[in-house]
Scaffold this motif. Sequence first.
Motif, PDB file in Angstrom:
ATOM      1  N   ALA A  62       0.855  -1.189   0.000  1.00  0.00           N
ATOM      2  CA  ALA A  62       0.000   0.000   0.000  1.00  0.00           C
ATOM      3  C   ALA A  62       0.886   1.233   0.000  1.00  0.00           C
ATOM      4  O   ALA A  62       1.987   1.236   0.546  1.00  0.00           O
ATOM      5  CB  ALA A  62      -0.912   0.012   1.223  1.00  0.00           C
ATOM      6  N   LEU A  63       0.376   2.276  -0.645  1.00  0.00           N
ATOM      7  CA  LEU A  63       1.061   3.568  -0.642  1.00  0.00           C
ATOM      8  C   LEU A  63       0.278   4.497   0.284  1.00  0.00           C
ATOM      9  O   LEU A  63      -0.940   4.653   0.126  1.00  0.00           O
ATOM     10  CB  LEU A  63       1.129   4.152  -2.050  1.00  0.00           C
ATOM     11  CG  LEU A  63       2.066   5.351  -2.237  1.00  0.00           C
ATOM     12  CD1 LEU A  63       3.511   4.957  -1.944  1.00  0.00           C
ATOM     13  CD2 LEU A  63       1.956   5.892  -3.670  1.00  0.00           C
ATOM     14  N   VAL A  64       0.992   5.096   1.251  1.00  0.00           N
ATOM     15  CA  VAL A  64       0.346   5.861   2.321  1.00  0.00           C
ATOM     16  C   VAL A  64       0.947   7.258   2.376  1.00  0.00           C
ATOM     17  O   VAL A  64       2.174   7.414   2.336  1.00  0.00           O
ATOM     18  CB  VAL A  64       0.537   5.155   3.684  1.00  0.00           C
ATOM     19  CG1 VAL A  64      -0.102   5.961   4.800  1.00  0.00           C
ATOM     20  CG2 VAL A  64      -0.040   3.740   3.630  1.00  0.00           C
ATOM     21  N   ALA A  65       0.099   8.276   2.477  1.00  0.00           N
ATOM     22  CA  ALA A  65       0.554   9.653   2.699  1.00  0.00           C
ATOM     23  C   ALA A  65       0.629   9.905   4.201  1.00  0.00           C
ATOM     24  O   ALA A  65      -0.250   9.475   4.959  1.00  0.00           O
ATOM     25  CB  ALA A  65      -0.407  10.636   2.046  1.00  0.00           C
ATOM     26  N   VAL A  66       1.660  10.614   4.654  1.00  0.00           N
ATOM     27  CA  VAL A  66       1.815  10.914   6.077  1.00  0.00           C
ATOM     28  C   VAL A  66       2.099  12.410   6.242  1.00  0.00           C
ATOM     29  O   VAL A  66       2.349  13.137   5.285  1.00  0.00           O
ATOM     30  CB  VAL A  66       2.941  10.072   6.720  1.00  0.00           C
ATOM     31  CG1 VAL A  66       2.629   8.592   6.625  1.00  0.00           C
ATOM     32  CG2 VAL A  66       4.283  10.382   6.067  1.00  0.00           C
ATOM     33  N   GLY A  67       2.096  12.866   7.504  1.00  0.00           N
ATOM     34  CA  GLY A  67       2.405  14.265   7.791  1.00  0.00           C
ATOM     35  C   GLY A  67       1.411  15.219   7.175  1.00  0.00           C
ATOM     36  O   GLY A  67       0.209  14.936   7.087  1.00  0.00           O
ATOM     37  N   GLY A  68       1.907  16.378   6.741  1.00  0.00           N
ATOM     38  CA  GLY A  68       1.029  17.382   6.156  1.00  0.00           C
ATOM     39  C   GLY A  68       0.343  16.893   4.906  1.00  0.00           C
ATOM     40  O   GLY A  68      -0.826  17.224   4.648  1.00  0.00           O
ATOM     41  N   TYR A  69       1.032  16.099   4.119  1.00  0.00           N
ATOM     42  CA  TYR A  69       0.399  15.516   2.935  1.00  0.00           C
ATOM     43  C   TYR A  69      -0.704  14.554   3.356  1.00  0.00           C
ATOM     44  O   TYR A  69      -1.772  14.506   2.730  1.00  0.00           O
ATOM     45  CB  TYR A  69       1.462  14.818   2.077  1.00  0.00           C
ATOM     46  CG  TYR A  69       0.954  14.178   0.813  1.00  0.00           C
ATOM     47  CD1 TYR A  69      -0.128  14.703   0.115  1.00  0.00           C
ATOM     48  CD2 TYR A  69       1.586  13.047   0.297  1.00  0.00           C
ATOM     49  CE1 TYR A  69      -0.587  14.111  -1.052  1.00  0.00           C
ATOM     50  CE2 TYR A  69       1.133  12.441  -0.876  1.00  0.00           C
ATOM     51  CZ  TYR A  69       0.034  12.981  -1.542  1.00  0.00           C
ATOM     52  OH  TYR A  69      -0.424  12.395  -2.704  1.00  0.00           O
ATOM     53  N   GLY A  70      -0.481  13.817   4.422  1.00  0.00           N
ATOM     54  CA  GLY A  70      -1.528  12.929   4.930  1.00  0.00           C
ATOM     55  C   GLY A  70      -2.772  13.687   5.340  1.00  0.00           C
ATOM     56  O   GLY A  70      -3.890  13.192   5.211  1.00  0.00           O
ATOM     57  N   ARG A  71      -2.591  14.905   5.829  1.00  0.00           N
ATOM     58  CA  ARG A  71      -3.740  15.733   6.220  1.00  0.00           C
ATOM     59  C   ARG A  71      -4.388  16.414   5.014  1.00  0.00           C
ATOM     60  O   ARG A  71      -5.396  17.112   5.157  1.00  0.00           O
ATOM     61  CB  ARG A  71      -3.301  16.807   7.225  1.00  0.00           C
ATOM     62  CG  ARG A  71      -2.827  16.258   8.563  1.00  0.00           C
ATOM     63  CD  ARG A  71      -2.613  17.377   9.581  1.00  0.00           C
ATOM     64  NE  ARG A  71      -1.573  18.321   9.188  1.00  0.00           N
ATOM     65  CZ  ARG A  71      -0.282  18.173   9.445  1.00  0.00           C
ATOM     66  NH1 ARG A  71       0.142  17.084  10.086  1.00  0.00           N
ATOM     67  NH2 ARG A  71       0.593  19.083   9.058  1.00  0.00           N
ATOM     68  N   GLY A  72      -3.797  16.239   3.827  1.00  0.00           N
ATOM     69  CA  GLY A  72      -4.344  16.883   2.635  1.00  0.00           C
ATOM     70  C   GLY A  72      -4.084  18.368   2.623  1.00  0.00           C
ATOM     71  O   GLY A  72      -4.905  19.145   2.128  1.00  0.00           O
ATOM     72  N   GLU A  73      -2.914  18.791   3.163  1.00  0.00           N
ATOM     73  CA  GLU A  73      -2.618  20.219   3.298  1.00  0.00           C
ATOM     74  C   GLU A  73      -1.302  20.564   2.601  1.00  0.00           C
ATOM     75  O   GLU A  73      -0.362  21.054   3.213  1.00  0.00           O
ATOM     76  CB  GLU A  73      -2.538  20.606   4.778  1.00  0.00           C
ATOM     77  CG  GLU A  73      -3.845  20.390   5.540  1.00  0.00           C
ATOM     78  CD  GLU A  73      -3.694  20.642   7.028  1.00  0.00           C
ATOM     79  OE1 GLU A  73      -2.550  20.872   7.483  1.00  0.00           O
ATOM     80  OE2 GLU A  73      -4.716  20.596   7.739  1.00  0.00           O
ATOM     81  N   LEU A  74      -1.239  20.285   1.309  1.00  0.00           N
ATOM     82  CA  LEU A  74      -0.014  20.575   0.570  1.00  0.00           C
ATOM     83  C   LEU A  74       0.070  22.064   0.221  1.00  0.00           C
ATOM     84  O   LEU A  74      -0.837  22.622  -0.400  1.00  0.00           O
ATOM     85  CB  LEU A  74       0.031  19.761  -0.726  1.00  0.00           C
ATOM     86  CG  LEU A  74       0.523  18.310  -0.644  1.00  0.00           C
ATOM     87  CD1 LEU A  74       0.596  17.716  -2.034  1.00  0.00           C
ATOM     88  CD2 LEU A  74       1.878  18.228   0.053  1.00  0.00           C
TER      89      LEU A  74
END
Length: 830
Positions: free
Chosen positions: A56-68
Amino acid sequence: MTTDTHPTGSEFAAARARLLAEPGRTGAARRAALSALADGWLRGLFTAAGAPPGTALVAVGGYGRGELSPRSDLDVLLLHEGRIDPALPERIWYPVWDGGAALDHAVRTTAEARSVAAEDLKAQLGLLDLRHLAGDAELTAGLRSAVLADWRAAAPKRLPELRELCAERAERHGELSFLLEPDLKEAKGGLRDVTALNAIAATWLADAPRDGLEEAAATLADVRDALHLATGRATERLGLHDQDQVAAELGVLDADILLRQVYEAARTISYAGDVTWRTVTRILAARSGRGRRRLPFLGGGRAVPARGVVERSPLAEGVVEQDGEAVLAQSARPAQDPVLPLRAAAAAAQAGLTVAHATVRRLAAETRPLPVPWPDEAREQLVTLLGAGEAAIPVWEAYEAEGLITRLLPDWERVRCRPQRNAVHRWTVDRHLVETAVRAAAMTRRVARPDLLLVAALLHDIGKGWPGDHSEAGEVIVRDVAVRMGFDKEDTETLALLVRHHLTLVDTATRRDPEDPATIELITRTVGTLPHLELLHALTEADATATGPAAWTAWRASLVAGLVDRAAAALAAPGTGGAAGRPSAPAVWSAVVEPTAEQERLAVEAARTLSPALSLHAHAGESTDPERPEPMGVELTLAIPDRPGLLGTVAGVLALHRLTVRAAGLRELDPIGAGPVLLLSWTVAAEYGELPEAARLRADLRRALDGSLDVARKLAERDAAAPKRRGIPTPPPVVTVAPGTSSSSATILEVRAHDAPGLLHRIGRALDAAAVRVRTAHVSTLGAEAVDAFYLTDVAGRPLEPDYARQVAHQVQAALLRGAGNCANPEEAE
């Protein structure tokens, strides 16, 4: 481009550029769109790389929050079940690098991810925001559940680590609310702190005050986006040379307005953090058994096992300490007590506490505005708050967060969060004013009117933000503020002079010849009197030291001190009139002032019965309007046949009854020719609760005089049993023989000290031990500072010899130093 396609890096970059240039796409909507764009690209790369099941590919941190943000990194984790083609990650990562995107990546199993998180707090914080992008959704969900479970289970260990991490960042990067070139992410009150608050909420132990928090975080994120676009760099520091461009990018009028918006947002976040960390500390203490009460998990969950009853220690009328904070007593009625906010603030600061968040909000919601002019107690409580020094700052910040400061001082709004574009200044205008008052609190022993010094320090730059010279504007404003606060005409003029000329001493000392008689004449004509010169000197130093290291060098300090010494000598010269109002000669009862009929009656009664006679009358300034009550205060008139040690004994009995002496006068009478009677006229107020009955007070005075009540021991036992407060550094007491002012019949001893229960008792006992008589006295309490004068004679009624007078002053000062703070040893208290 949000579908699972496999575009090239250049295609992604072009799509990203179009999105950033799209009119009207700003703020959170743009950050979400950037995240969605990256999501689609990475999903396509994951699929094209031939990722097998069990990955699986997982976004973490600010990208995980959808805040790029425009220049944010793509923080991703390639998750697998234990076996993976070593080339798989490269087939995903290389196209990202080729496309010019910043990438922070890792490849781990669930167990490895949990292990790294257990060792690396920053890694664990990033995983708290993980979001599934592609592949095995159940694998991602399993990791998310495990990470949250680990975080909650380890909260007692990890939260102190997180707090230390936040403190280290604040130490390294400073406070965002005051920096001229702030780091929007790392400084205290920045975006990292928002992440920390969300992490705390994820433990289910506590949650931050949410009012305005989301909007504040969005403001900082918007500014960071504009900074990235204006500079084309992935920077978090809002440099001076970039601020105009960033303001233009956001459509803000100018850089000053931009900074004020940033500062206001940062203060909201910083205050939310302070409140939340205090809650966390209490909860963790309760869970470990160190707490003293039952505490629920805020935000849900089980309750902490009971560890005893709630302990509430009184601090002031309507205010108690609970769990290390000042809260309202159960009997407090904010809607009927407009002075309560200031009383709570002063009591909290003097005890080294802050006011609980819920209490501040209740005060803001329920308390009515102060009447104009302010009641005397309101003015005294403001001075007491300022006189607490450093301990006043968190209380002030809590009140400012809920709008209580601008309600008390409407003119504060213009200086609130106002930046100072001068490298010499460390603070915004409003914080500089508070910092100046903090430094002035350490100088209260140098002046006879510490209340005027502290208020002038708080208001000296209040004219900034108005057209023209801020000193001239400030003079106009402070006249109005002083009248609203209830200062009389003379004190109002003094405050106006201090604000108008707060730069005069340093400007004159550094630009004019300090030995030129014309220079000295300029200063003496400006200040008029020695007390004014003392106040202006202290204000000048407090202002400069609160500005920054470059504003008060040893060279400047020596120039100003030399100028002040020459001006003081000129003012003290015979015939100049400049010594008028000198603090070392305060007003006392004069022998030509006739006693009132009430005083004569009490003196005759005391002389005939050889016992105390007293009366209690409501203070003349107290309100009788039930809709606008003021704190209880009375005039206590007391007549007692004179004997050694009376002053200390009487003062000790008042202290035992928790009566605060606000002002006092003392004189001798011989109404029937049978011997002197000591007549005391004191203004007293209850620390909290109700005033004692006159009969009970009289009975305790009799017991103290006949020796059946050991006042010193009782006070020492009470002090030893009192809760130990955090140490509030205060200037040491100053006891001096007034130079050149002793009358022909007495020696004047001046005492300047921080007011405390039993202070007058200790002074009286020290004077009694020195075998001197107090002929008359003038006692005044200004905020939390006592400024007292005692007219002393020897047993034969003559003024003291100079050497012995200095010895007596030394003995009194030593007694006050020994008695400072809580004293467990009754002998030490004596």
